[in-house]
Scaffold this motif. Structure first.
Motif: not given
Length: 370
Positions: A217-244
């Protein structure tokens, strides 16, 4: 140490496609992590690199040597790769030294050289004085280090680690994580690490590859994965996240379904999120939401209701009702109850198309009944 190249890797078990077109390159000396939930294909990818599984398609190469693909398949013993399994796989009837001697005997290393290599490997993991003990006489953390020493004893070109810390308790896992990173840095060995633990991946890795259902789904540095996740699924899986959810009402504006209010989002997060008038999902990390004094006005100011609060040492965690949604907020303000005011800085928001599906368990937790 050589680089690892995986190109267009696929693996099928009957009609089940476990891996689909997996491609990545790991640089010499890099700590590269395959991250994802159970069943995503990360361990199968590692097994294909190790030679424990034969790929259905694609190639695996280390340095200038092709291990799989184009009619070639090198068995595990011919790859000079060190592997540590989740279970450690230590021989219970053998001492620590005898466990380390096994891969050296297979490689027909002279007995005197074996002793030197075993001593050096145990010294690297801080267990030189435990060479005559049996696995049952060691703690879980010590067994994990023995397994790592056995993988290092014959100087492998690449180190493969399949969730090696998952059997340790939380405190010991944190200690082992820091120790493992220091050791890998000191040795400079190219490392491929498999885990489902996001904190582990963020703390250890030079780069992370997030996998889902057999896809990369995405390859990047830890900061890239956490700060700029490529998809909502990545944002949901890596760390906690709110979705509106909401509707895009302007180039940098979204009207939220849960409150009917419009918020401003940064232009950098809008690319690929659809046209004005389209449905979108706004993602915001809990630590990027700020609870402020009631009555404050400005951009992206929302009113919410405190549902629950938890003190977790370094911070307070709140569940808030925002319209018909439950959102999570981290704050250093204790004892908040009732109505509170939130500020959501535009730069804290990430925007995704509504077709970018969330995992069912995440979606189920975001709404509440009135």
């Amino acid at each position: 140490m050589p680089e690892v190249k995986v190109a267009n890797l696929s693996k099928r078990f009957g009609d089940n496609a476990v891996l689909r077109d997996i491609t990545f390159t790991i640089a010499d000396g890099e700590f590269f992590t395959l991250l994802g939930p159970s069943g995503c294909g990360k361990s199968t990818t590692l097994a294909c690199i190790a030679g424990l599984e034969r790929p259905t398609g694609g190639t695996v190469a280390v340095g200038d040597t092709t291990f799989a693909g184009a009619g070639t398949f090198v068995p595990p013993e011919g790859r000079n790769l060190g592997m540590v399994f989740q279970s450690y796989a230590l021989w219970p009837h053998m001492t620590v030294a005898q466990n380390l001697a096994m891969p050296l005997k297979i490689r027909k290393v002279d007995r005197r050289e074996q002793d030197t290599l075993i001593t050096e490997a145990l010294a690297k993991v801080g267990l030189a004085e435990y060479r005559d003990r049996y696995p049952h006489q060691l703690s879980g953390g010590q067994q994990q280090r023995v397994a790592l020493a056995r993988a290092l004893v014959y100087s492998p070109s690449v180190l493969l680690l399949d969730e090696p810390l998952s059997n340790l308790d939380a405190k010991l896992r944190d200690q082992a994580r820091a120790w493992l990173k220091r050791l890998q840095t000191e040795l400079g060995i190219t490392t491929v690490y498999v885990t489902h633990d996001q904190d582990e991946a963020l703390a250890l890795s030079d780069r992370i590859a997030v996998m889902s259902k057999g896809d990369m789904v995405q390859i990047g540095t830890p900061q890239e994965i956490y700060e700029t996740p490529a998809t909502a699924e990545v944002a949901a899986f890596v760390g906690r996240c709110n979705f509106l959810t909401g509707t895009k009402t302007g180039p940098e504006e979204v009207r939220l379904d849960c409150t009917g209010q419009s918020i401003t989002v940064p232009s950098s997060s809008v690319e690929g999120a659809g046209d004005v008038g389209g449905r979108v999902t706004v993602a915001v990390r809990p630590e990027r939401l700020e609870i402020v004094s009631t009555g404050r006005a400005g951009v992206n100011v929302l009113t919410a209701q405190v549902l629950t609060s938890s003190y977790v040492g370094s911070r307070h965690e709140y569940d808030l009702r925002l319209g018909d949604h439950v959102i999570q907020v981290e704050s250093n303000r204790p004892g908040l109850t009732g109505e509170v005011t939130l500020v959501v800085e535009p730069e804290a928001c990430r925007l995704y198309p509504s077709t970018d599906a969330l995992p069912e368990d995440v979606a189920a937790l975001t709404t509440v009944s009135h």
